[in-house]
Design an enzyme around this catalytic site. Structure first.
Site, PDB file in Angstrom:
ATOM      1  N   ARG A 116     -42.631  66.768  22.001  1.00  0.00           N
ATOM      2  CA  ARG A 116     -41.926  67.008  23.265  1.00  0.00           C
ATOM      3  C   ARG A 116     -42.755  67.796  24.278  1.00  0.00           C
ATOM      4  O   ARG A 116     -42.819  67.431  25.462  1.00  0.00           O
ATOM      5  CB  ARG A 116     -40.609  67.745  22.981  1.00  0.00           C
ATOM      6  CG  ARG A 116     -39.765  67.987  24.217  1.00  0.00           C
ATOM      7  CD  ARG A 116     -38.460  68.656  23.863  1.00  0.00           C
ATOM      8  NE  ARG A 116     -37.600  67.784  23.087  1.00  0.00           N
ATOM      9  CZ  ARG A 116     -36.759  66.898  23.628  1.00  0.00           C
ATOM     10  NH1 ARG A 116     -36.687  66.775  24.934  1.00  0.00           N
ATOM     11  NH2 ARG A 116     -36.019  66.140  22.859  1.00  0.00           N
ATOM     12  N   GLU A 137     -29.110  37.433  36.212  1.00  0.00           N
ATOM     13  CA  GLU A 137     -30.033  36.363  36.561  1.00  0.00           C
ATOM     14  C   GLU A 137     -31.096  36.157  35.489  1.00  0.00           C
ATOM     15  O   GLU A 137     -31.399  35.024  35.097  1.00  0.00           O
ATOM     16  CB  GLU A 137     -30.709  36.684  37.903  1.00  0.00           C
ATOM     17  CG  GLU A 137     -29.751  36.681  39.085  1.00  0.00           C
ATOM     18  CD  GLU A 137     -30.327  37.361  40.312  1.00  0.00           C
ATOM     19  OE1 GLU A 137     -29.623  37.419  41.345  1.00  0.00           O
ATOM     20  OE2 GLU A 137     -31.485  37.849  40.255  1.00  0.00           O
TER      21      GLU A 137
END
Length: 491
Positions: A116, A137
């Site tokens: 991290r 789409e």
């Protein structure tokens, strides 16, 4: 007595149901709050604007992230520095040496696999309504490529053979398309079978998003449980790490609770906003030029500097390091499955783990990006036209979107209320970072290519800054020369 007993039974039953419902909400609220507390209880980086060792590009689907991956990041990072199987979390291993770039549709929960403090996160968000349109789409476009086969069974078998033969990660392996494309593929084949059986002409429609004989209409698509689970508020859930593809087992329970009790979504939104705040860069699809310029100046400049520094410490292996991206045209059997990080053919690349081009600058990077995106858009447009031929008169375009009824647009917005709020927050962050980046621009940096200013982006404010930067040195020079002449005259 009988009436009283029946009344008491009904009353007790209603109380029991109410208590059960309240208890269910209470349990869900505790679950969500515990997750939220853990998600927000994370050390904040001292300087979030500084690029760390690992760059994690959280690719929200249908935001234009593919252009950034191929036309920005592929230009900067050699293949050897890409984390293997980036788009495939099941095989992804961040422990590989030189794993410096991770680009994936997988959600923020991937951070549990990453160091991290040594990781910088970037992402791009899009207007939620446009993102839903684009998702609809694309899922139909990819599914329609299978209509060249005689039936659904043959299409599924061929897709499986192609994936095994190429040994690569395809669209059908990547979230969310591994769910959405098979769903649409099955729907398209069922509608084709009905047309053959009835042998009737396709009903004409002025709305390309409502040609029911050919494809699932948009207004039905957005109401389907699959869309509810994966598409709606998808950006918020992805940034929060709560998609149905999450690495955390508890994430699925949290997501279930939020879907069941929509009011709990505000807690998910809070976490998503905080994570955007902590990112190195947040771009906007709609502000394409400004976003690309800021990405080049904020991220690209630091990657170049970082890899150059590494190159100085570790001499590069002598090899050709070309910049041209070879776009994959097609796969066997005339069907393209959009192969991504695996098996991509980059001309002239090698295993060298240093910066691709030792003379790279932000200016050169932006020029390469603009050229690359033009080619990519042309390729994608041609592929879409070919894919939709089998389901004409379905035709997706900006003009066609304007014909979609207002009621459908409003419903999409309501179904994506969390994404609407997250997008507003992203707009504020973008405006703030864009202003800060503009203020850092100085004439010497611009001339040396350390920062990039597009010619059509020079505002009056920026022009005044540049003129002021030029005027002050010139004025000082003139003043100094005048003082010298005056001194000589006095002597």
């Amino acid at each position: 007595m009988c009436f009283f007993a029946q009344g008491c039974f009904v009353f007790c039953f209603l109380v029991a149901v109410t208590f059960s419902q309240d208890d269910g909400y209470g349990q869900c609220e505790r679950t969500v709050m515990e997750w939220k507390s853990a998600a927000l209880d994370v050390d904040v980086k001292e300087d979030k604007h500084k690029l760390q060792e690992l760059l994690f590009f959280l690719h929200v689907p249908r935001t234009g992230g593919r252009s950034y991956f191929h036309c920005f990041l592929k230009k900067l990072y050699p293949n050897a520095l890409e984390c293997p199987h980036s788009y495939d979390k099941l095989r992804f291993d961040p422990r590989k040496p030189n794993c410096r770039l991770l680009v994936t549709h997988d959600d923020y929960s991937m951070m549990t696999k990453l160091p991290r403090k040594k990781t910088s996160v970037v992402t791009i968000l899009r207007n939620p309504t446009d993102r839903v349109f684009s998702t609809y789409e694309f899922s139909i476009e990819v599914a329609a490529r299978f209509l060249i086969y005689p039936n659904l069974t043959s299409a599924v078998r061929m897709a499986s053979r192609i994936r095994k033969k190429t040994n690569s990660v395809s669209t059908l392996d990547i979230w969310p398309w591994k769910y959405l494309v098979p769903w649409m593929r099955e729907d398209l084949f069922s509608r084709r079978d009905v047309r053959k059986f009835k042998e009737h002409n396709v009903t004409k429609s002025s709305d390309s998003y409502n040609v029911e004989d050919m494809a699932m209409p948009l207004h039905k698509y957005i109401k389907d449980p699959v869309a509810q689970d994966i598409i709606h508020n998808g950006a918020t859930f992805q940034v929060a790490g709560l998609t149905n593809n999450s690495c955390h087992a508890e994430s699925h329970e949290v997501r279930h609770c939020v879907h069941k009790y929509r009011s709990l979504g505000t807690h998910v939104l809070e976490v998503a906003r905080k994570r955007l705040d902590d990112m190195l860069y947040v771009g906007l699809t709609e502000d394409h030029k400004e976003s690309a310029t800021m990405f080049g100046n904020v991220v690209g400049s630091q990657v170049i500097s970082q890899l150059m520094e590494k190159s100085d410490k570790e001499p590069a292996v002598n090899s050709k390091q070309g910049q041209n991206l070879h776009i994959l045209k097609s796969l066997p059997s005339s069907i393209h499955l959009n192969r991504t990080t695996e098996n991509m053919n980059i001309e002239g690349t090698s295993g060298n783990a240093n910066v691709k081009n030792e003379n790279m600058t932000v200016g050169k990077l932006m020029q390469a990006y603009e050229s690359c995106t033009r080619g990519l858009r042309k390729t994608q447009a041609g592929r879409r036209t070919t894919s939709l031929q089998k389901i004409a008169p379905v035709n997706f375009s900006k003009e066609a979107r304007r014909k979609v009824p207002e009621a459908v647009l409003k419903q999409i917005e309501e179904l994506n209320s969390l994404d609407v709020e997250l997008y507003k927050h992203a707009q504020k962050l973008f405006a703030k970072q864009n202003k800060q980046t503009t203020q850092k621009i100085s004439v010497p940096e611009t001339l040396t290519g350390a920062l990039y200013i597009p010619s059509d982006a020079l505002s009056w404010e920026l022009l005044l800054i540049v003129l002021a930067s030029l005027t002050i040195p010139v004025s000082l020079f003139v003043y100094t020369q005048a003082r010298r002449r005056t001194f000589k005259v006095k002597i």
